[in-house]
Design a protein around this motif. Structure first.
Motif, PDB file in Angstrom:
ATOM      1  N   HIS A  95     -11.654  -1.652   7.567  1.00 11.88           N
ATOM      2  CA  HIS A  95     -12.055  -2.587   8.620  1.00 11.88           C
ATOM      3  C   HIS A  95     -11.856  -4.033   8.153  1.00 11.88           C
ATOM      4  N   SER A  96     -12.280  -4.321   6.917  1.00 14.46           N
ATOM      5  CA  SER A  96     -12.124  -5.677   6.384  1.00 14.46           C
ATOM      6  C   SER A  96     -10.659  -6.065   6.216  1.00 14.46           C
ATOM      7  N   LEU A  97      -9.802  -5.071   5.952  1.00 14.58           N
ATOM      8  CA  LEU A  97      -8.371  -5.330   5.781  1.00 14.58           C
ATOM      9  C   LEU A  97      -7.609  -5.333   7.108  1.00 14.58           C
ATOM     10  N   ASP A  98      -8.299  -5.027   8.215  1.00 14.96           N
ATOM     11  CA  ASP A  98      -7.656  -4.923   9.535  1.00 14.96           C
ATOM     12  C   ASP A  98      -6.559  -3.864   9.553  1.00 14.96           C
ATOM     13  N   TRP A  99      -6.800  -2.755   8.867  1.00 13.62           N
ATOM     14  CA  TRP A  99      -5.807  -1.696   8.760  1.00 13.62           C
ATOM     15  C   TRP A  99      -6.212  -0.414   9.483  1.00 13.62           C
ATOM     16  N   GLY A 100      -7.305  -0.430  10.210  1.00 10.36           N
ATOM     17  CA  GLY A 100      -7.767   0.792  10.853  1.00 10.36           C
ATOM     18  C   GLY A 100      -6.733   1.443  11.746  1.00 10.36           C
ATOM     19  N   CYS A 101      -5.933   0.642  12.430  1.00  6.51           N
ATOM     20  CA  CYS A 101      -4.961   1.188  13.381  1.00  6.51           C
ATOM     21  C   CYS A 101      -3.755   1.824  12.690  1.00  6.51           C
ATOM     22  N   TYR A 102      -3.615   1.630  11.376  1.00  6.61           N
ATOM     23  CA  TYR A 102      -2.472   2.167  10.644  1.00  6.61           C
ATOM     24  C   TYR A 102      -2.783   3.484   9.926  1.00  6.61           C
ATOM     25  N   VAL A 103      -4.020   3.957  10.031  1.00  3.77           N
ATOM     26  CA  VAL A 103      -4.420   5.167   9.312  1.00  3.77           C
ATOM     27  C   VAL A 103      -3.776   6.388   9.954  1.00  3.77           C
ATOM     28  N   GLU A 104      -3.072   7.177   9.141  1.00  2.00           N
ATOM     29  CA  GLU A 104      -2.478   8.429   9.618  1.00  2.00           C
ATOM     30  C   GLU A 104      -3.419   9.608   9.412  1.00  2.00           C
ATOM     31  N   LYS A 105      -4.166   9.573   8.309  1.00  2.00           N
ATOM     32  CA  LYS A 105      -5.156  10.624   8.081  1.00  2.00           C
ATOM     33  C   LYS A 105      -6.180  10.157   7.068  1.00  2.00           C
ATOM     34  N   ASN A 106      -7.379  10.708   7.187  1.00  2.00           N
ATOM     35  CA  ASN A 106      -8.457  10.443   6.249  1.00  2.00           C
ATOM     36  C   ASN A 106      -8.754  11.725   5.479  1.00  2.00           C
TER      37      ASN A 106
ATOM     38  N   GLU B 189      -9.452   9.596   0.036  1.00  5.64           N
ATOM     39  CA  GLU B 189      -8.565   8.473   0.340  1.00  5.64           C
ATOM     40  C   GLU B 189      -8.113   8.531   1.791  1.00  5.64           C
ATOM     41  N   SER B 190      -7.597   7.404   2.264  1.00  3.23           N
ATOM     42  CA  SER B 190      -6.956   7.326   3.571  1.00  3.23           C
ATOM     43  C   SER B 190      -5.477   7.026   3.354  1.00  3.23           C
ATOM     44  N   ILE B 191      -4.629   7.644   4.170  1.00  2.00           N
ATOM     45  CA  ILE B 191      -3.176   7.471   4.066  1.00  2.00           C
ATOM     46  C   ILE B 191      -2.694   6.645   5.245  1.00  2.00           C
ATOM     47  N   LEU B 192      -1.903   5.602   4.944  1.00  2.00           N
ATOM     48  CA  LEU B 192      -1.451   4.682   5.976  1.00  2.00           C
ATOM     49  C   LEU B 192       0.048   4.436   5.858  1.00  2.00           C
TER      50      LEU B 192
ATOM     51  N   LYS C  35       5.514   0.471   2.017  1.00  2.00           N
ATOM     52  CA  LYS C  35       5.073   0.793   3.380  1.00  2.00           C
ATOM     53  C   LYS C  35       4.063   1.940   3.377  1.00  2.00           C
ATOM     54  N   ARG C  36       4.378   2.978   2.620  1.00  2.00           N
ATOM     55  CA  ARG C  36       3.519   4.166   2.564  1.00  2.00           C
ATOM     56  C   ARG C  36       2.435   3.913   1.522  1.00  2.00           C
ATOM     57  N   VAL C  37       1.189   3.843   1.989  1.00  2.00           N
ATOM     58  CA  VAL C  37       0.096   3.358   1.137  1.00  2.00           C
ATOM     59  C   VAL C  37      -1.103   4.306   1.240  1.00  2.00           C
TER      60      VAL C  37
ATOM     61  N   VAL D 133       3.256  11.919  -5.270  1.00  2.00           N
ATOM     62  CA  VAL D 133       4.261  12.904  -4.857  1.00  2.00           C
ATOM     63  C   VAL D 133       3.865  13.564  -3.544  1.00  2.00           C
ATOM     64  N   ARG D 134       2.607  13.988  -3.444  1.00  9.71           N
ATOM     65  CA  ARG D 134       2.170  14.726  -2.259  1.00  9.71           C
ATOM     66  C   ARG D 134       2.313  13.911  -0.975  1.00  9.71           C
ATOM     67  N   GLU D 135       1.988  12.606  -1.066  1.00  9.30           N
ATOM     68  CA  GLU D 135       2.029  11.749   0.120  1.00  9.30           C
ATOM     69  C   GLU D 135       3.221  10.812   0.138  1.00  9.30           C
ATOM     70  N   GLN D 136       4.123  10.955  -0.854  1.00  7.74           N
ATOM     71  CA  GLN D 136       5.318  10.109  -0.951  1.00  7.74           C
ATOM     72  C   GLN D 136       4.945   8.630  -0.867  1.00  7.74           C
ATOM     73  N   LEU D 137       4.015   8.237  -1.721  1.00  7.81           N
ATOM     74  CA  LEU D 137       3.475   6.886  -1.688  1.00  7.81           C
ATOM     75  C   LEU D 137       4.402   5.879  -2.339  1.00  7.81           C
ATOM     76  N   ASP D 138       4.395   4.683  -1.775  1.00  9.55           N
ATOM     77  CA  ASP D 138       4.954   3.519  -2.460  1.00  9.55           C
ATOM     78  C   ASP D 138       3.862   2.832  -3.278  1.00  9.55           C
ATOM     79  N   LEU D 139       2.626   2.862  -2.757  1.00  9.14           N
ATOM     80  CA  LEU D 139       1.557   2.041  -3.317  1.00  9.14           C
ATOM     81  C   LEU D 139       0.217   2.737  -3.171  1.00  9.14           C
ATOM     82  N   LEU D 140      -0.574   2.678  -4.226  1.00  9.89           N
ATOM     83  CA  LEU D 140      -1.971   3.086  -4.178  1.00  9.89           C
ATOM     84  C   LEU D 140      -2.845   1.857  -4.388  1.00  9.89           C
ATOM     85  N   ILE D 141      -3.783   1.634  -3.477  1.00  4.08           N
ATOM     86  CA  ILE D 141      -4.770   0.568  -3.612  1.00  4.08           C
ATOM     87  C   ILE D 141      -6.121   1.239  -3.812  1.00  4.08           C
ATOM     88  N   THR D 142      -6.767   0.963  -4.935  1.00  2.00           N
ATOM     89  CA  THR D 142      -8.011   1.649  -5.258  1.00  2.00           C
ATOM     90  C   THR D 142      -8.949   0.709  -6.003  1.00  2.00           C
TER      91      THR D 142
END
Length: 264
Positions: free
Chosen positions: A118-129, A133-136, A170-172, A190-199
């Motif tokens: 919510h603070s990052l204004d990314w709620g609309c980009y979530v593909e799954k929770n 973690e959440s995948i966007l 893009k895939r985060v 590998v599982r989510e084909q991520l470019d970036l993990l933010i944690t």
């Protein structure tokens, strides 16, 4: 209408089945006390407690324990002057302090992660929770641009980054707290084909070294460590907003704290 501490606690834990083992507990105070003011916080530090007193808050909802360990085991501190002074302040204030850790992480979706998104204004980009973690899929930015964006949106002075800052991402995946350890984080790439993990954080010799090896092999991997508090306090800020709507007649405050570390 008078609201008691126990009623607020029940409101906080009602979205989930009661877990068999939990650190969520009324650390200090009485359940039948009438609530005059509520403060939510990531960590009830000495300064946060003092500010709560000044604001007329008599119920603090803290995400982490107040006595320097996950299970708030105080036996080892009973002669320590820092612990004794903090306990004295709490007891003299007639404050109730409830720890909300496990339950809010078990909300669907995770209440702390939801607050961060919510603070990052990314709620609309979530593909799954998922559970941890959440995948966007986000508009493309470089790793350096992502770092600057999260610093600005979360109002934090620094983040720690592993990877090529010019890499397009893009895939985060976004996770919070101590979920950046290798066992949890590395399979995500590998599982989510991520470019970036933010944690939040994790052992420095696990996921960061995996990402470094990947980059040295010419693969697209990137990592941002926000810091434990910096990844989770947005969730407690979001909780304050929810409580204001549930208890409109009770003053509710989010009690922020400065980053614990200084960059010198």
């Amino acid at each position: 209408m008078m609201i008691k501490v126990e009623e607020v606690i029940n409101e906080l834990i009602k979205p989930i089945p009661e877990p068999e083992k939990t650190v969520d507990t009324l650390i200090v105070g009485e359940k039948d006390k009438v609530v005059k003011g509520i403060g939510t916080t990531f960590m009830a530090t000495y300064d946060v407690i003092q500010r709560a007193i000044d604001l007329g808050v008599n119920l603090i909802i803290t995400h982490e324990g107040i006595y320097y360990s996950h299970h708030d085991q105080t036996d080892k501190w009973i002669q320590d002057p820092i612990y004794l002074e903090k306990r004295r302040l709490i007891e003299s204030s007639d404050m109730a302090i409830f720890r909300l850790h496990d339950a809010i992480h078990l909300y669907k979706p995770d209440g702390i992660t939801k607050g961060l998104l919510h603070s990052l204004d990314w709620g609309c980009y979530v593909e799954k929770n998922d559970l941890t973690e959440s995948i966007l899929t986000l508009p493309a930015m470089t790793l350096g641009e992502f770092a600057e964006y999260v610093k600005k949106k979360l109002n934090i002075p620094y983040v720690r980054v592993v990877g090529d800052v010019s890499q397009i991402c893009k895939r985060v995946a976004v996770s919070v707290g101590y979920r950046g350890g290798g066992e949890n984080a590395i399979p995500l790439f590998v599982r989510e084909q991520l470019d970036l993990l933010i944690t939040g954080e994790g052992p420095e010799w696990e996921t960061p070294e995996y990402v470094r090896d990947a980059v040295q092999q010419g693969r697209k991997r990137a990592l941002i460590f926000l810091g434990h508090a910096e990844s989770e306090k947005a969730g407690m800020r979001y909780l304050a907003k929810k409580l204001k709507s549930v208890y409109p007649t009770i003053p509710v405050h989010f009690l922020d704290e400065k980053p614990v570390f200084q960059i010198i």
